[in-house]
Design a protein around this motif. Sequence first.
Motif: not given
Length: 278
Positions: A22-27, A240-247
């Motif tokens: 999980l530490s590698s996730a952009p979030a 912040f999450l609004a600007g992250v490309d999440m799957p």
Amino acid sequence: MDRIHDLAVAPAVRAVYGPQDLSSAPAFAGGFINFGHWAGIPLDRPLTTEDRVRSQRDLYRHVLGALDGADARAVEVGCGLGIGAALALEEFGFAAVTGVDIHPEQLERARRANAGLLARAPERLRFAHGAAERLPFEDGRFDRLYSVEAAQHFRDLTAFTREAARVLRPGGRLAVTSFFLPVGAEDAGGELAARLESFASGLDLAHPLAALVDALGTAGLTDVRTESIGDQVWPGLDRFLAGVDMPVQWPRNFLPSYRDGLLDYYVITASRPPTTNT
């Protein structure tokens, strides 16, 4: 003897903190793996990776600042990559910190992430394989115990608080921060599972805040205090999450769940009473 060899780890927890890392996730930029404390970070502009890392460091600072840990021996329960343990040493003057995690993969990552500090001061930073419910230490080993956004994974809060009281010396202090069901929403677990996959999968557990407070008292800890910091956590995280490309988009449901009163984020502190002569 390995005190956790027979303690089951939930499959979702094992996967997320093991091979999925999980530490590698952009979030979770920066490797702290927490939702962050966003006070002082302007939310009326696009948020940057630097803002995200600052928020995570500031959550640690908020918790560690409540402990008065100068020259104290501390244990961090659920240490992840150990970056927060290093912060406790470098910014708050702790004498030594032992990071405990149930995931061997996380401990390997922690040793790599802190290789320089481990080489320079091995007596100040250590890592140990252990579970919150079965800490691999003798009684009264530590002056301080803290845990940052890990308690939502603990299977048994009563066992955790009993172990926390055991490994703290008389007069020692504890601080825990994570998200819990607030008073009046103790039965909201089903609704949270419908909104948030982390609860549906068993990664996060719907612990009522009152259950932790009661468990701390039962374990003999006193001066139990709770501080709601939801306003400093959820809006900034969601921005912040609004600007992250999440799957997946379900993490955006944390903020509505907070606003609907289903969960909140807290800092809980308590003390082990000093020994008195009678």
